[in-house]
Design an enzyme around this catalytic site. Structure first.
Site, PDB file in Angstrom:
ATOM      1  CE  LYS A  71      -1.775   2.535   3.139  1.00 38.93           C
ATOM      2  NZ  LYS A  71      -1.542   3.817   2.446  1.00 38.93           N
ATOM      3  CD  GLU A 101      13.750   0.144   8.610  1.00 35.27           C
ATOM      4  OE1 GLU A 101      14.325   1.174   9.008  1.00 35.27           O
ATOM      5  OE2 GLU A 101      14.255  -0.982   8.711  1.00 35.27           O
ATOM      6  CB  CYS A 113      13.592   8.395   7.678  1.00 34.46           C
ATOM      7  SG  CYS A 113      14.581   7.453   6.523  1.00 34.46           S
ATOM      8  CD  GLU A 130      10.660  12.164  11.122  1.00 34.22           C
ATOM      9  OE1 GLU A 130       9.539  11.701  11.438  1.00 34.22           O
ATOM     10  OE2 GLU A 130      11.488  11.529  10.459  1.00 34.22           O
TER      11      GLU A 130
HETATM   12  P1  NAD Z   1       2.745   8.078   8.030  1.00 35.89           P
HETATM   13  O1  NAD Z   1       3.075   7.213   9.180  1.00 35.89           O
HETATM   14  O2  NAD Z   1       1.730   9.131   8.206  1.00 35.89           O
HETATM   15  O3  NAD Z   1       2.277   7.204   6.773  1.00 35.89           O
HETATM   16  C1  NAD Z   1       3.063   6.163   6.248  1.00 35.89           C
HETATM   17  C2  NAD Z   1       2.180   5.150   5.552  1.00 35.89           C
HETATM   18  O4  NAD Z   1       1.327   4.560   6.521  1.00 35.89           O
HETATM   19  C3  NAD Z   1       1.251   5.746   4.481  1.00 35.89           C
HETATM   20  O5  NAD Z   1       1.125   4.823   3.424  1.00 35.89           O
HETATM   21  C4  NAD Z   1      -0.069   5.880   5.225  1.00 35.89           C
HETATM   22  O6  NAD Z   1      -1.182   5.866   4.358  1.00 35.89           O
HETATM   23  C5  NAD Z   1      -0.033   4.658   6.115  1.00 35.89           C
HETATM   24  N1  NAD Z   1      -0.851   4.743   7.344  1.00 35.89           N
HETATM   25  C6  NAD Z   1      -1.174   5.842   8.056  1.00 35.89           C
HETATM   26  N2  NAD Z   1      -1.941   5.495   9.121  1.00 35.89           N
HETATM   27  C7  NAD Z   1      -2.101   4.144   9.070  1.00 35.89           C
HETATM   28  C8  NAD Z   1      -2.775   3.188   9.888  1.00 35.89           C
HETATM   29  N3  NAD Z   1      -3.460   3.552  10.971  1.00 35.89           N
HETATM   30  N4  NAD Z   1      -2.723   1.885   9.558  1.00 35.89           N
HETATM   31  C9  NAD Z   1      -2.012   1.489   8.462  1.00 35.89           C
HETATM   32  N5  NAD Z   1      -1.358   2.348   7.636  1.00 35.89           N
HETATM   33  C10 NAD Z   1      -1.393   3.659   7.945  1.00 35.89           C
HETATM   34  O7  NAD Z   1       4.133   8.687   7.567  1.00 35.89           O
HETATM   35  P2  NAD Z   1       4.411   9.734   6.396  1.00 35.89           P
HETATM   36  O8  NAD Z   1       4.187  11.100   6.932  1.00 35.89           O
HETATM   37  O9  NAD Z   1       3.726   9.315   5.159  1.00 35.89           O
HETATM   38  O10 NAD Z   1       5.974   9.466   6.136  1.00 35.89           O
HETATM   39  C11 NAD Z   1       6.957  10.147   6.788  1.00 35.89           C
HETATM   40  C12 NAD Z   1       7.527   9.319   7.920  1.00 35.89           C
HETATM   41  O11 NAD Z   1       8.153   8.144   7.398  1.00 35.89           O
HETATM   42  C13 NAD Z   1       8.593  10.068   8.669  1.00 35.89           C
HETATM   43  O12 NAD Z   1       8.421   9.869  10.038  1.00 35.89           O
HETATM   44  C14 NAD Z   1       9.873   9.398   8.183  1.00 35.89           C
HETATM   45  O13 NAD Z   1      10.949   9.525   9.068  1.00 35.89           O
HETATM   46  C15 NAD Z   1       9.431   7.994   7.998  1.00 35.89           C
HETATM   47  N6  NAD Z   1      10.353   7.260   7.116  1.00 35.89           N
HETATM   48  C16 NAD Z   1      11.197   6.327   7.671  1.00 35.89           C
HETATM   49  C17 NAD Z   1      12.121   5.662   6.881  1.00 35.89           C
HETATM   50  C18 NAD Z   1      13.074   4.637   7.465  1.00 35.89           C
HETATM   51  O14 NAD Z   1      13.683   3.882   6.716  1.00 35.89           O
HETATM   52  N7  NAD Z   1      13.228   4.585   8.786  1.00 35.89           N
HETATM   53  C19 NAD Z   1      12.167   5.917   5.509  1.00 35.89           C
HETATM   54  C20 NAD Z   1      11.297   6.867   4.973  1.00 35.89           C
HETATM   55  C21 NAD Z   1      10.390   7.529   5.798  1.00 35.89           C
END
Ligand code: NAD
Length: 489
Positions: free
Chosen positions: A177, A252, A286, A383
């Site tokens: 997804k 992650e 991230c 962040e």
């Molecule tokens: P987010 O957590 O809001 O969303 C990430 C994904 O999760 C999206 O596809 C979203 O639709 C889905 N999602 C949201 N709520 C959900 C739920 N309740 N159940 C299942 N899926 C759900 O994060 P974002 O704002 O899209 O992305 C940025 C974040 O990702 C930052 O915190 C960043 O640091 C992190 N990130 C981490 C890495 C790593 O390798 N550690 C890499 C890239 C991004």
């Protein structure tokens, strides 16, 4: 190529399909606000269909595909990414608003990642131990099954490939997804995978909203493992959802990574690299080194150099090859970023450059430096996920390590010093999954990438990742005479 009128379906069972709800969502280019394309959004019935397709693939041709053939398919997909790199780069750049020069590097890394796991297939092996007597034991590795994968919007294609490549190498079938704002590049990738020969159902893509479609995927009883990349807050929710029925989880999550600059460092290398390490992807990374910790003697000089270089970053049209930083993902996200900068101002920090929202329809935000900052400020603890660096002074090595570790995250750190022994000493004391010494780059196929503390658990990009998609089955028997039954029965 996407246009305002292009419609993109879900990708289930080897083909593009309409969503059960019929919902098509308008996507806009973040850098211009102009319409980009219309993308189907998956609901629960579509997730059901995708999980069924994945299960059928495992029970059918994909489950019978031998490791050497999986390796060949992964290489074929890497080749297809390279052949279609221009289209993929433009699609990603327009959908995310990111500078195309950096997106091109991401596309190259995506192809390399598939090649790495194409080779890593050869490492999948059980073992056999001499246990004693006539007892024979051997273990075999089996795919975990159907992997549910959820990725964020900041690197939609690259993060998808980090997840897909190890899962497919292990022989799992995938339901992935993407974020609803950024589904286009991974939908195209799935088409390329089908053309490369991956059997129907091995890869299924279901863009949709997180709290509904994403949560349903996590809870789905037909899904055996969840691999998630996203925020720490959502990661916690995923852990709760994945507890009933219990499934394997890897996370992650976010970061607030420190960049430690010592007085004995080579500033000519360290300062430009530190500027790159925050502004690449407009800080929506991230591993963004968003806290620049500077030894006190150098503090004013470094703030002045970083401010000057920040003002020289070329911000603009993501498709212009000279652009170094594009827009943020949306104006809504920009408001969030700006709120952190305003908060830092109110807490007494000095904004030496940036920190203002300009005119225009695009979601642009300027490179911003927060100086005279303290590590307990919100801008140093949370962040921000934008082009904002917080510059914090430290007294000595102990103080630098204390401040570096004084956050809930632990994803990445960089140390700049002219003393190699000091670099290694500090690396061993920093609580993060990766530490760079005089080296700002973070992610390479073959090198484990992941978090300590609330940055999550599990590792991407390496052999450790492959193991997260495999079960170990132990088989035991006797090869000779049967010893006396311990219960005497
Ligand atoms: P987010 O957590 O809001 O969303 C990430 C994904 O999760 C999206 O596809 C979203 O639709 C889905 N999602 C949201 N709520 C959900 C739920 N309740 N159940 C299942 N899926 C759900 O994060 P974002 O704002 O899209 O992305 C940025 C974040 O990702 C930052 O915190 C960043 O640091 C992190 N990130 C981490 C890495 C790593 O390798 N550690 C890499 C890239 C991004």
């Amino acid at each position: 190529m996407a246009t305002a009128t292009t419609e993109h379906g879900l990708f289930i069972g080897g083909e593009s399909v309409e969503p059960a709800s019929g919902e098509l969502r308008d996507l806009r280019e973040p850098a211009t606000g102009e319409p980009l394309a219309r993308a189907a959004m998956a609901g629960e019935a579509d997730v059901d269909r995708a999980v069924e397709a994945a299960r059928a693939a495992l029970d059918g041709p994909w489950g019978k595909t031998p490791a050497t053939e999986r390796s060949r398919l992964l290489h074929a997909l890497a080749d297809a990414i390279v052949s279609n790199r221009r289209e993929l780069a433009e699609l990603e750049s327009r959908n995310v608003g990111k500078a195309i020069t950096t997106v091109k590097a991401e596309i190259a890394a995506a192809a390399e990642n598939f090649r790495y796991f194409a080779s890593a297939v050869a490492s999948i092996a059980g073992r056999s131990n001499p246990i004693g007597g006539s007892l024979l034991f051997y273990s075999q590795k089996e795919p975990v099954g159907v992997a549910g994968q959820i990725v964020p919007w900041n690197y939609p294609l690259l993060m998808s490939t980090w997840k897909l490549a190890p899962a497919l190498a292990a022989g799992c079938a995938v339901v992935l997804k993407p974020d609803p704002q950024t589904p286009l590049s991974v939908l195209r990738l799935a088409e390329l995978a089908a053309e490369a020969g991956f059997p129907a159902g091995a890869i299924n893509i279901v863009p949709g909203d997180g709290p509904t479609t994403g949560a349903y995927l996590v809870r789905h009883p037909g899904v055996d493992k969840i691999a998630f990349t996203g925020s720490t807050r959502t990661g916690g929710e995923i852990m709760r959802l994945a507890s009933d029925p219990i499934k394997r989880v890897t996370l992650e999550l976010g970061g607030k990574s420190p960049n430690l600059l010592f007085a004995d460092a080579n500033l000519a290398d360290a300062v430009p690299a530190s500027v790159w390490a925050i502004y690449v992807a407009a800080g929506q990374s991230c591993e963004a080194r968003s806290r620049l910790l500077v030894e006190k003697a150098l503090y004013d000089d470094v703030v002045s150099q970083v401010t000057d270089l920040s003002q020289r970053v070329k911000v603009g049209d993501p498709l212009d090859p000279d652009t170094q930083m594009g827009s943020l993902i949306s104006t809504a996200h920009r408001e969030k970023v700006h709120g952190f900068v305003d908060g830092a101002r109110e807490e007494g920090a000095e904004i030496t450059t940036g920190g203002e929202i300009g005119a225009g329809a695009g979601a642009f935000y300027p490179p911003t430096v927060i100086a005279q900052a303290d590590n307990r400020m919100r801008a140093a603890q949370e962040e921000i996920f934008g082009p904002v660096v917080t510059v914090i002074p430290f007294e000595d090595e102990q103080d630098a390590i204390r401040i570096a570790n004084d956050v809930r995250y632990g994803l990445m750190a960089t140390v700049w010093t002219g003393d190699p022994a000091k670099g290694h000493r500090i690396a061993s004391r920093i609580k993060s999954g990766t530490v760079g010494i005089n080296m700002p780059y973070t992610a390479f196929p073959g090198i484990p990438f992941g978090g300590y503390k609330q940055s999550g658990f599990g590792r991407e990009l390496a052999l450790e990742t492959l193991d997260l998609y495999l079960e170990t089955k132990s088989v035991v028997t006797y090869t000779g005479s049967r010893p006396t039954n311990p219960f005497g029965l």
